[in-house]
Design a protein around this motif. Sequence first.
Motif, short mmCIF file in Angstrom:
data_model
loop_
_atom_site.label_atom_id
_atom_site.label_comp_id
_atom_site.label_asym_id
_atom_site.label_seq_id
_atom_site.Cartn_x
_atom_site.Cartn_y
_atom_site.Cartn_z
N ILE A 16 0.86 -1.18 0.00
CA ILE A 16 0.00 0.00 0.00
C ILE A 16 0.90 1.24 0.00
O ILE A 16 1.80 1.36 0.82
N GLU A 17 0.68 2.10 -0.98
CA GLU A 17 1.40 3.35 -1.06
C GLU A 17 0.50 4.42 -0.45
O GLU A 17 -0.61 4.66 -0.92
N LEU A 18 0.99 5.05 0.61
CA LEU A 18 0.24 6.12 1.27
C LEU A 18 0.70 7.43 0.62
O LEU A 18 1.83 7.87 0.81
N ARG A 19 -0.20 8.04 -0.17
CA ARG A 19 0.18 9.10 -1.10
C ARG A 19 0.01 10.53 -0.60
O ARG A 19 0.84 11.38 -0.87
N HIS A 20 -1.10 10.82 0.06
CA HIS A 20 -1.36 12.23 0.39
C HIS A 20 -2.34 12.33 1.56
O HIS A 20 -3.41 11.73 1.53
N THR A 21 -1.95 13.11 2.55
CA THR A 21 -2.82 13.37 3.70
C THR A 21 -3.31 14.81 3.61
O THR A 21 -2.52 15.72 3.36
N LEU A 22 -4.61 14.99 3.80
CA LEU A 22 -5.19 16.32 3.73
C LEU A 22 -6.20 16.46 4.86
O LEU A 22 -7.13 15.65 4.98
N ILE A 23 -6.01 17.49 5.69
CA ILE A 23 -6.95 17.81 6.76
C ILE A 23 -7.58 19.15 6.43
O ILE A 23 -6.88 20.12 6.12
N ASP A 24 -8.91 19.21 6.48
CA ASP A 24 -9.64 20.45 6.24
C ASP A 24 -9.12 21.51 7.22
O ASP A 24 -9.00 21.23 8.42
N PRO A 25 -8.82 22.71 6.74
CA PRO A 25 -8.29 23.76 7.63
C PRO A 25 -9.15 24.02 8.87
O PRO A 25 -8.62 24.37 9.92
N ARG A 26 -10.45 23.79 8.77
CA ARG A 26 -11.32 24.00 9.94
C ARG A 26 -11.05 23.02 11.06
O ARG A 26 -11.44 23.25 12.20
N PHE A 27 -10.35 21.92 10.74
CA PHE A 27 -10.11 20.87 11.73
C PHE A 27 -8.63 20.73 12.10
O PHE A 27 -8.26 19.83 12.83
N GLU A 28 -7.80 21.61 11.57
CA GLU A 28 -6.37 21.52 11.85
C GLU A 28 -6.08 21.78 13.33
O GLU A 28 -6.86 22.43 14.02
N GLY A 29 -4.94 21.27 13.78
CA GLY A 29 -4.50 21.51 15.15
C GLY A 29 -5.12 20.59 16.18
O GLY A 29 -4.95 20.81 17.37
N ARG A 30 -5.81 19.56 15.74
CA ARG A 30 -6.46 18.63 16.67
C ARG A 30 -5.82 17.24 16.67
O ARG A 30 -6.33 16.31 17.27
N GLY A 31 -4.73 17.09 15.91
CA GLY A 31 -4.06 15.79 15.84
C GLY A 31 -4.74 14.81 14.91
O GLY A 31 -4.44 13.61 14.96
N LEU A 32 -5.62 15.28 14.06
CA LEU A 32 -6.36 14.37 13.18
C LEU A 32 -5.46 13.76 12.10
O LEU A 32 -5.66 12.61 11.72
N GLY A 33 -4.47 14.52 11.63
CA GLY A 33 -3.54 13.97 10.65
C GLY A 33 -2.79 12.78 11.23
O GLY A 33 -2.67 11.73 10.60
N SER A 34 -2.30 12.94 12.44
CA SER A 34 -1.59 11.83 13.10
C SER A 34 -2.51 10.65 13.33
O SER A 34 -2.12 9.49 13.16
N GLN A 35 -3.75 10.92 13.70
CA GLN A 35 -4.69 9.83 13.96
C GLN A 35 -4.98 9.04 12.69
O GLN A 35 -4.99 7.80 12.70
N ILE A 36 -5.21 9.71 11.57
CA ILE A 36 -5.55 9.01 10.35
C ILE A 36 -4.35 8.19 9.86
O ILE A 36 -4.50 7.06 9.41
N VAL A 37 -3.14 8.76 9.98
CA VAL A 37 -1.95 8.02 9.57
C VAL A 37 -1.74 6.81 10.47
O VAL A 37 -1.47 5.70 9.99
N ARG A 38 -1.86 6.99 11.77
CA ARG A 38 -1.67 5.87 12.72
C ARG A 38 -2.64 4.74 12.41
O ARG A 38 -2.26 3.57 12.35
N GLU A 39 -3.89 5.08 12.18
CA GLU A 39 -4.88 4.03 11.91
C GLU A 39 -4.65 3.37 10.56
O GLU A 39 -4.86 2.16 10.41
#
Length: 102
Positions: A36-59
């Motif tokens: 699996i190639e993990l290509r691009h992570t994008l978090i909506d600016p309204r939700f930034e700063g909540r650790g959601l990028g790390s959560q989606i990558v970890r899962e």
Amino acid sequence: MTEPRVADNVRDSRFDITVNGELAGTLEYHRAGTTIELRHTLIDPRFEGRGLGSQIVREALDSARAQGLAVLPTCPFTRGYIQRHREYVDLVPAAQRPDFDL
């Protein structure tokens, strides 16, 4: 507010993270065989700063491990996450780790 939820959106080849039922971000991937190639992570600016990028990558990485998949972290955010969380380095094939500074 409900806890963020991550789901594998197989049809669109991406992991989705939702907050209160609203799409907050995605992690696009391409799967070929046992890789699996993990290509691009994008978090909506309204939700930034909540650790959601790390959560989606970890899962996504935990899902890859559970399925026995090799990971190619072409997404810079995902690659940085693996660099900081060394317990995931083994998911990247040893011969390709130098390509990702791992």
